[in-house]
Design a protein around this motif. Structure first.
Motif, mmCIF file in Angstrom:
data_model
loop_
_atom_site.group_PDB
_atom_site.id
_atom_site.type_symbol
_atom_site.label_atom_id
_atom_site.label_comp_id
_atom_site.label_asym_id
_atom_site.label_seq_id
_atom_site.Cartn_x
_atom_site.Cartn_y
_atom_site.Cartn_z
ATOM 1 N N ALA A 113 -6.569 -5.421 31.275
ATOM 2 C CA ALA A 113 -7.520 -4.705 32.130
ATOM 3 C C ALA A 113 -8.715 -5.570 32.531
ATOM 4 O O ALA A 113 -9.869 -5.262 32.232
ATOM 5 C CB ALA A 113 -7.982 -3.439 31.439
ATOM 6 N N ASP A 114 -8.429 -6.672 33.215
ATOM 7 C CA ASP A 114 -9.484 -7.513 33.777
ATOM 8 C C ASP A 114 -8.926 -8.200 35.014
ATOM 9 O O ASP A 114 -7.715 -8.381 35.155
ATOM 10 C CB ASP A 114 -9.999 -8.534 32.751
ATOM 11 N N TRP A 115 -9.806 -8.577 35.916
ATOM 12 C CA TRP A 115 -9.350 -9.140 37.197
ATOM 13 C C TRP A 115 -8.581 -10.438 37.022
ATOM 14 O O TRP A 115 -7.635 -10.709 37.762
ATOM 15 C CB TRP A 115 -10.536 -9.359 38.128
ATOM 16 N N GLN A 116 -8.969 -11.247 36.056
ATOM 17 C CA GLN A 116 -8.260 -12.515 35.851
ATOM 18 C C GLN A 116 -6.792 -12.263 35.536
ATOM 19 O O GLN A 116 -5.907 -12.912 36.106
ATOM 20 C CB GLN A 116 -8.914 -13.314 34.724
ATOM 21 N N SER A 117 -6.524 -11.339 34.647
ATOM 22 C CA SER A 117 -5.139 -11.032 34.306
ATOM 23 C C SER A 117 -4.423 -10.344 35.469
ATOM 24 O O SER A 117 -3.260 -10.662 35.770
ATOM 25 C CB SER A 117 -5.095 -10.132 33.070
ATOM 26 N N LEU A 118 -5.091 -9.422 36.140
ATOM 27 C CA LEU A 118 -4.474 -8.687 37.241
ATOM 28 C C LEU A 118 -4.168 -9.585 38.436
ATOM 29 O O LEU A 118 -3.372 -9.221 39.302
ATOM 30 C CB LEU A 118 -5.378 -7.532 37.668
ATOM 31 N N SER A 119 -4.783 -10.767 38.477
ATOM 32 C CA SER A 119 -4.514 -11.701 39.578
ATOM 33 C C SER A 119 -3.113 -12.304 39.483
ATOM 34 O O SER A 119 -2.684 -13.027 40.387
ATOM 35 C CB SER A 119 -5.559 -12.815 39.610
ATOM 36 N N GLN A 120 -2.365 -12.003 38.418
ATOM 37 C CA GLN A 120 -0.951 -12.398 38.337
ATOM 38 C C GLN A 120 -0.099 -11.601 39.328
ATOM 39 O O GLN A 120 1.080 -11.914 39.544
ATOM 40 C CB GLN A 120 -0.398 -12.150 36.930
ATOM 41 N N PHE A 121 -0.685 -10.587 39.902
ATOM 42 C CA PHE A 121 0.028 -9.703 40.826
ATOM 43 C C PHE A 121 0.634 -10.462 41.999
ATOM 44 O O PHE A 121 0.035 -11.399 42.534
ATOM 45 C CB PHE A 121 -0.954 -8.647 41.357
ATOM 46 N N SER A 122 1.817 -10.022 42.411
ATOM 47 C CA SER A 122 2.462 -10.530 43.627
ATOM 48 C C SER A 122 2.854 -9.357 44.506
ATOM 49 O O SER A 122 3.327 -8.325 44.007
ATOM 50 C CB SER A 122 3.717 -11.350 43.285
ATOM 51 N N VAL A 123 2.657 -9.489 45.798
ATOM 52 C CA VAL A 123 3.039 -8.431 46.727
ATOM 53 C C VAL A 123 4.557 -8.244 46.669
ATOM 54 O O VAL A 123 5.308 -9.213 46.779
ATOM 55 C CB VAL A 123 2.615 -8.781 48.167
ATOM 56 N N PRO A 124 5.039 -7.024 46.473
ATOM 57 C CA PRO A 124 6.494 -6.803 46.421
ATOM 58 C C PRO A 124 7.202 -7.321 47.670
ATOM 59 O O PRO A 124 6.739 -7.110 48.791
ATOM 60 C CB PRO A 124 6.611 -5.277 46.297
ATOM 61 N N THR A 125 8.315 -7.980 47.464
ATOM 62 C CA THR A 125 9.072 -8.549 48.579
ATOM 63 C C THR A 125 9.509 -7.474 49.564
ATOM 64 O O THR A 125 9.453 -7.669 50.788
ATOM 65 C CB THR A 125 10.292 -9.313 48.052
ATOM 66 N N TRP A 126 9.940 -6.335 49.041
ATOM 67 C CA TRP A 126 10.420 -5.276 49.931
ATOM 68 C C TRP A 126 9.313 -4.831 50.894
ATOM 69 O O TRP A 126 9.597 -4.512 52.058
ATOM 70 C CB TRP A 126 10.950 -4.075 49.147
ATOM 71 N N PHE A 127 8.073 -4.815 50.398
ATOM 72 C CA PHE A 127 6.950 -4.351 51.212
ATOM 73 C C PHE A 127 6.717 -5.293 52.386
ATOM 74 O O PHE A 127 6.459 -4.852 53.513
ATOM 75 C CB PHE A 127 5.704 -4.257 50.331
#
Length: 487
Positions: free
Chosen positions: A19-33
């Protein structure tokens, strides 16, 4: 039982997302989207029942001097005798058929749906153990969100949902300013709770701050949606960027991303303004867009009407061409279009809404190969007419012409969309002229043929001013798609 705050924190401590922005920055936009390009948003709830002005009826009916206030008294009586809660028995949804909705959306060419799970008014359109004020227990007595999830799965569309509860902290507060049914004491579990004084809702530090009790309730409500319906994307309206929400929003985002990782489906959160740190979710621009292509993926959400997100009897509808131009422009600049339609109170769709959706679907059936799955070309646009960058720009009714072109690339080809052909039979693609002002080639490839989508091969030639293409006008002067096939 609802997931507790302690359980949420424990899951997030285990990761992989914390629950912090540094960790959440691992996010990737879903390919399907990124391949989908076009989705349908729906605003439907108690606020639709009066069919008056817009979806903020629940707030505005309690503000003395507002049109909703006077309309409400003239139509339903004084607010102390007939308040917003009294619309619940009138919201019966007798014509609602989730499969019919999805059939309509699929015919329109949409690839995903985004029904609002809970709007600012606080009435949940789904089965909930956190409040009795939900569509499963009251009104239609149906799990609307659950039915739409099942229908989307059957139809092969991606299921997403949005939560707009953050603003409920203050949304009903004006009812305390006179003799109405919004009165103290209000406690957790009450429909109107907490009805705190309305702040400057653009102030990120406005007081009184939402309390821990309210914020934890907000968090649990969102987690309940995640657990029960497993949406592939979430969307949040603007007030979640308030400072008080930050730690709770981070807990929610980490929990959502962790659940997606655990269960094996990609997830993403669409946010407005700077409600999330950049790169931790999907940037969303309400009723607007960007003037140029962006290196990051984004979405615009807009409505089929200029003056409301929900159905009313006074909608100012956009034209099919205006919506198609928005779609093309957004896709050429590396984004998606989320188009809102508002069902009528009974759950059916108005004739005009259905006609517009059918027109979009017909055009995409012919021209979609340069839309779905496409990427921006090295040149996104040409022509003088262009949207101003930012939110709330799409009601400007820009006057596009035959020289306004938007480009995409897909399947090894380049696609040029003429936004408004204006009955022209010959158009010029300036981005394909031989040399630029530095006497260097702009396009230096080999073209095997040029096609007009839905028509077939067309005559073309490279001239000093660019590629000159012969086209056939389309019915209703819809945007024309040109496919440039490369060797």
């Amino acid at each position: 039982m609802p997931t507790t705050i302690e359980q949420i924190k424990r899951i997030n401590e285990a990761g992989p997302f914390h629950a912090d922005w540094q960790s959440l920055s691992q996010f990737s936009v879903p390919t399907w989207f990124k391949k989908a390009k076009f989705g349908i948003f729906t605003h439907w709830g108690l606020y639709t029942v009066p069919e008056y002005r817009n979806e903020w009826y629940s707030r505005n009916m309690y503000i003395q001097g507002y049109p909703e206030f006077d309309h409400h008294r003239a139509t339903y009586g004084e607010q102390k005798n007939f308040g917003y809660k009294d619309f619940i028995p009138k919201f019966t949804a007798e014509a609602f058929d989730a499969d019919d909705w999805l059939k309509l959306f699929k015919q329109a060419g949409a690839q995903y749906i985004f029904p609002v799970a809970e709007h600012h008014d606080g009435f949940q359109m789904y089965r909930s153990e956190l409040s009795h004020y939900n569509a499963f227990e009251m009104g239609p007595k149906r799990d609307v969100l659950g039915e739409l999830k099942q229908a989307a799965t059957t139809a092969g569309l991606h299921f997403c949902t949005s939560n707009h509860r953050a603003e409920h902290w203050w949304f009903m507060s004006h009812g305390k300013e006179f003799d109405s049914d919004v009165h103290e004491p209000l406690k957790k579990g009450d429909f109107y709770w907490p009805a705190m004084p309305e702040p400057n809702n653009q102030d990120l530090f406005s007081k009184p701050y939402p309390t821990q009790e309210y914020l934890e309730d907000w968090l649990q409500r969102v987690v309940e949606i995640i657990d029960r319906y497993q949406p592939e994307l979430l969307y949040f309206d603007w007030w979640v960027q308030h400072q008080a929400f930050k730690p709770y929003f981070q807990q929610m985002a980490a929990y959502y991303y962790n659940q997606g990782a655990k269960l094996g489906y990609p997830t993403g959160i669409c946010y407005k303004y700077d409600g999330m740190a950049f790169g931790t979710g999907i940037t969303d621009v309400e009723r607007g867009g960007f003037s140029e292509a962006k290196p990051f993926y984004w979405q615009t959400d807009t409505a089929i009407a200029n003056n409301s997100w929900s159905y009313t009897t006074s909608l100012e509808y956009k034209s099919i061409n205006e919506i198609l131009i928005t779609l093309i422009d957004v896709v050429s600049k590396n984004g998606n279009l989320l188009l809102n339609v508002g069902p009528k109170p009974d759950g059916s769709f108005a004739k005009t809404d259905k006609e517009i959706l059918a027109g979009i679907g017909k055009w995409l059936g012919i021209n979609g190969e340069g839309i779905y799955g496409s990427e921006p070309w090295k040149i996104a646009r040409e022509g003088k007419t262009n949207i101003s960058e930012g939110m709330f720009q799409d009601t400007s009714k820009l006057k596009y012409g035959s020289s306004d072109i938007r480009y995409t690339a897909n399947n090894g080809a380049v696609y040029a969309y003429v936004l408004n052909p204006q009955e022209q039979t010959e158009i010029v693609l300036k981005s394909f002229h031989e040399f630029d002002e530095k006497n260097e080639p702009v396009f230096h490839g080999v073209i095997s043929q040029v096609e007009q989508l839905g028509v077939g091969k067309v005559d073309w030639r490279i001239a000093e001013q660019g590629m000159v293409v012969q086209i056939k006008p389309t019915p209703d002067q819809r945007p024309v798609g040109i496919k440039i096939v490369l060797e």
